[in-house]
Design a protein around this motif. Structure first.
Motif, PDB file in Angstrom:
ATOM      1  N   CYS A 111      25.335  24.821  40.183  1.00 30.24           N
ATOM      2  CA  CYS A 111      25.172  23.417  39.542  1.00 30.24           C
ATOM      3  C   CYS A 111      25.555  22.377  40.406  1.00 30.24           C
ATOM      4  N   ASP A 112      25.327  21.264  39.969  1.00 28.78           N
ATOM      5  CA  ASP A 112      25.893  19.911  40.658  1.00 28.78           C
ATOM      6  C   ASP A 112      27.433  19.976  40.149  1.00 28.78           C
ATOM      7  N   GLU A 138      29.410  17.362  40.931  1.00 26.44           N
ATOM      8  CA  GLU A 138      30.048  16.107  40.354  1.00 26.44           C
ATOM      9  C   GLU A 138      29.600  15.901  38.755  1.00 26.44           C
ATOM     10  N   ILE A 139      28.206  16.216  38.555  1.00 28.97           N
ATOM     11  CA  ILE A 139      27.630  16.215  37.015  1.00 28.97           C
ATOM     12  C   ILE A 139      28.514  17.055  36.303  1.00 28.97           C
ATOM     13  N   THR A 140      28.789  18.536  36.821  1.00 30.13           N
ATOM     14  CA  THR A 140      29.354  19.187  35.964  1.00 30.13           C
ATOM     15  C   THR A 140      30.771  18.937  35.711  1.00 30.13           C
ATOM     16  N   PHE A 143      31.970  16.088  35.641  1.00 24.89           N
ATOM     17  CA  PHE A 143      31.893  14.748  34.852  1.00 24.89           C
ATOM     18  C   PHE A 143      31.796  15.377  33.296  1.00 24.89           C
ATOM     19  N   VAL A 144      30.846  16.083  33.080  1.00 20.04           N
ATOM     20  CA  VAL A 144      30.373  16.859  31.674  1.00 20.04           C
ATOM     21  C   VAL A 144      31.822  17.573  31.172  1.00 20.04           C
ATOM     22  N   LYS A 163      34.034  14.845  30.097  1.00 21.49           N
ATOM     23  CA  LYS A 163      33.802  13.953  28.858  1.00 21.49           C
ATOM     24  C   LYS A 163      33.980  14.904  27.747  1.00 21.49           C
ATOM     25  N   LEU A 164      33.662  16.190  27.885  1.00 23.73           N
ATOM     26  CA  LEU A 164      33.519  17.110  26.782  1.00 23.73           C
ATOM     27  C   LEU A 164      35.072  17.213  26.203  1.00 23.73           C
ATOM     28  N   ALA A 204      36.003  14.128  24.424  1.00 23.09           N
ATOM     29  CA  ALA A 204      35.434  14.022  23.168  1.00 23.09           C
ATOM     30  C   ALA A 204      36.020  15.105  22.139  1.00 23.09           C
ATOM     31  N   LEU A 205      36.493  16.271  22.626  1.00 24.13           N
ATOM     32  CA  LEU A 205      37.224  17.175  21.788  1.00 24.13           C
ATOM     33  C   LEU A 205      38.535  16.926  21.396  1.00 24.13           C
ATOM     34  N   TYR A 252      31.114  26.313  24.166  1.00 26.92           N
ATOM     35  CA  TYR A 252      29.905  25.673  24.508  1.00 26.92           C
ATOM     36  C   TYR A 252      29.385  25.656  26.145  1.00 26.92           C
ATOM     37  N   LEU A 253      30.559  25.711  27.016  1.00 28.39           N
ATOM     38  CA  LEU A 253      29.813  25.428  28.434  1.00 28.39           C
ATOM     39  C   LEU A 253      29.745  26.623  29.036  1.00 28.39           C
ATOM     40  N   GLN A 254      30.652  27.910  28.839  1.00 27.48           N
ATOM     41  CA  GLN A 254      30.614  29.051  29.450  1.00 27.48           C
ATOM     42  C   GLN A 254      29.503  29.965  28.903  1.00 27.48           C
ATOM     43  N   TRP A 263      27.517   8.056  32.243  1.00 30.55           N
ATOM     44  CA  TRP A 263      27.176   8.610  33.939  1.00 30.55           C
ATOM     45  C   TRP A 263      26.703   7.174  34.873  1.00 30.55           C
ATOM     46  N   TYR A 300      23.525  23.106  30.194  1.00 30.99           N
ATOM     47  CA  TYR A 300      24.996  23.260  29.982  1.00 30.99           C
ATOM     48  C   TYR A 300      25.188  24.147  28.543  1.00 30.99           C
ATOM     49  N   LEU A 348      27.337  28.012  31.425  1.00 32.27           N
ATOM     50  CA  LEU A 348      27.893  28.056  33.061  1.00 32.27           C
ATOM     51  C   LEU A 348      28.176  29.705  33.420  1.00 32.27           C
ATOM     52  N   ALA A 349      28.042  30.601  32.697  1.00 24.63           N
ATOM     53  CA  ALA A 349      28.522  32.166  32.987  1.00 24.63           C
ATOM     54  C   ALA A 349      27.367  32.434  33.803  1.00 24.63           C
TER      55      ALA A 349
END
Lengths: 191, 191
Positions: free
Chosen positions: A144-145, A147-149, A151-152, A155-156, A159-160, A183-185, B164, B183, B188-189
Motif C-alpha cells: 500500500c502507499d 504515506e496515505i496509509t 495518514f489514514v 486520522k482514524l 477520530a476514535l 477496521y484497518l486489519q 489530505w 482500507y 490490510l491483513a
DNA sequence: TGAATGACTAAATTTCTATTTTGGTCATTT
DNA sequence: AAATGACCAAAATAGAAATTTAGTCATTCA
C-alpha cells in the motif's frame, strides 16, 4: 568555561512557551528567566520564530525517542502501531507545550501555534510511514502507499480518541486498541 | 388567500444566511428581503436562533433527499457508501449555505455557525448508520457497532478528501473510491 | 576586542470610550 | 386578529490614546 548561554536561553524559552503559549511569551520574559540580556538571545536566534522552531525541533526529537522506546520488532505491526499511537497521544496530552499550543490555537488561533501542531502531526505521520513500509516489506500487511496509509492510521486513531468524545461517551483504551485493527486489519468484509 | 408570510420569511432567511452567513444576517435584512415588517417574523419564530434552526432543518432534509436519490439497493454496500458520501460532500461544497457557514466558523468562529455544521455532520452519520445496519443485517459486512462504524466511515472519507489536500496533492475521486473499500472492506491483513 | 547588554524605537496590541447597530418588544394600525 | 415599525436596552464596532513588544545598536564589560 563560563555558563552556556545558548542552553540557558533554550531552557527558559521551553519553559515559557509551555507555560504561556507562543503569543504570551515575550522575549523580555525569556531573557529574564534565562538570566541574560535580551540582546544575547539575538546573537543565537534571528527572531522569536527561530527560537520557537528550536524548541519544537527538540520536542519532536523527544517524541521520536519516546516512540522508539515502545516499538518491539518482535511484536505484530498493529500491536506496535497501537502502542506507539497511544504513547504519542499520551505524551502530547501530558506535555505542557503541546497542550498549551492546542489550547492557544483553539482560543486565539495563533498562526505559529497552528504551525507547531502541524509540525508535530507531520512528524508522527513520518514516523508511522517508516513502520508501515517495514511491515509491507516483511509481508505483515498488504502492499500500500505508506504515506496515505500512515495518514489514514493517524486520522482514524484521532477520530476514535479525540473526535469521538466530542459528541459521545469516550471510548476506553481497550476498545480503541480493538477497533483500530478491527477496521484497518481485518476489514469489514464478511468471512 | 393572501401571500404565505411564513414562507416568504423562510425563503428570505435562507437567501440571507447563505449570502452573508449567520452573524451578518440581520432580522431587519430578512424582513426587508421578505417584504414584511420585522415584527411579523417574531409571530412565526421566537428569535433569530429558531429561524436559523428552521433553515438548517430544511437543508438537512434536502441533503437526505439528495442522498436517497443515489442509493441503489441492488448495488454493493461500499459502492453505495462512496456514492452517497461523494454526493453529500459535493452537495456541501456546492450549497452556498454550507460553504458560508464553514467559512464563517474558520474566519470568525461564530458559535451558531459551528453548531450548524455539527448538525449537518450528525445528520450524515445518522444516515450512514442506517445503511450500515441494513448491510450488517443482509450479511454484506461483518457485525459491528453501526454508530462507531458510520462515524469512522465519515471521518475516513473526510480525511481522504478534505484533510489530505491540506498538505498534499489532492486525491482524485477515483482514488478515493478505491481507497475507502481498500482500507475498510478488505483490510490490510495480507491474503 | 569581541561577546554581552539594556535603553531605545517603530510597530503591534490592548484599553477605553463614543457611536452605531441589532435583536427583540409592544402600542398602534390595518 | 394579524401585521407593523418606532422604540429600547444591550451588543457590536470604530477609532483614538495608552501600553506592550520584537528587534536594534551604541555602550559596557571581561
Amino acid at each position: 568555561m563560563t555558563v552556556d548561554r545558548r542552553k540557558l536561553i533554550i531552557e527558559a524559552a521551553a519553559k515559557s512557551f509551555a507555560l504561556f503559549g507562543y503569543k504570551a511569551t515575550t522575549m523580555d520574559q525569556v531573557a529574564k528567566i534565562a538570566g541574560v540580556g535580551k540582546g544575547t538571545i539575538y546573537t543565537f536566534f534571528a527572531n522569536k520564530e527561530e527560537l520557537f522552531q528550536e524548541i519544537m525541533n527538540k520536542l519532536i526529537q523527544e517524541m521520536k525517542r519516546v516512540a522508539e522506546e515502545v516499538v518491539d520488532p518482535e511484536r505484530k505491526f498493529f500491536d506496535n502501531l497501537h502502542r506507539v499511537l497511544e504513547r504519542l497521544l499520551d505524551f502530547r496530552e501530558e506535555h505542557e507545550l503541546a497542550i498549551k499550543l492546542t489550547q492557544e490555537v483553539k482560543e486565539i488561533g495563533t498562526q505559529m501555534a497552528q504551525e507547531g501542531i502541524q509540525q508535530i502531526e507531520k512528524a508522527v505521520v513520518g514516523y508511522i510511514r517508516i513502520q508501515v513500509k517495514k511491515a509491507v516489506d516483511k509481508g505483515e500487511i498488504k502492499p500500500c502507499d505508506p504515506e496515505i496509509t500512515a495518514f489514514v492510521m493517524l486520522k482514524l486513531y484521532m477520530a476514535l480518541t479525540a473526535d469521538w468524545k466530542k459528541s459521545h461517551e469516550p471510548l476506553g483504551k481497550g476498545q480503541v486498541a480493538e477497533l483500530l485493527p478491527f477496521y484497518l486489519q481485518a476489514g469489514l468484509a464478511p468471512d
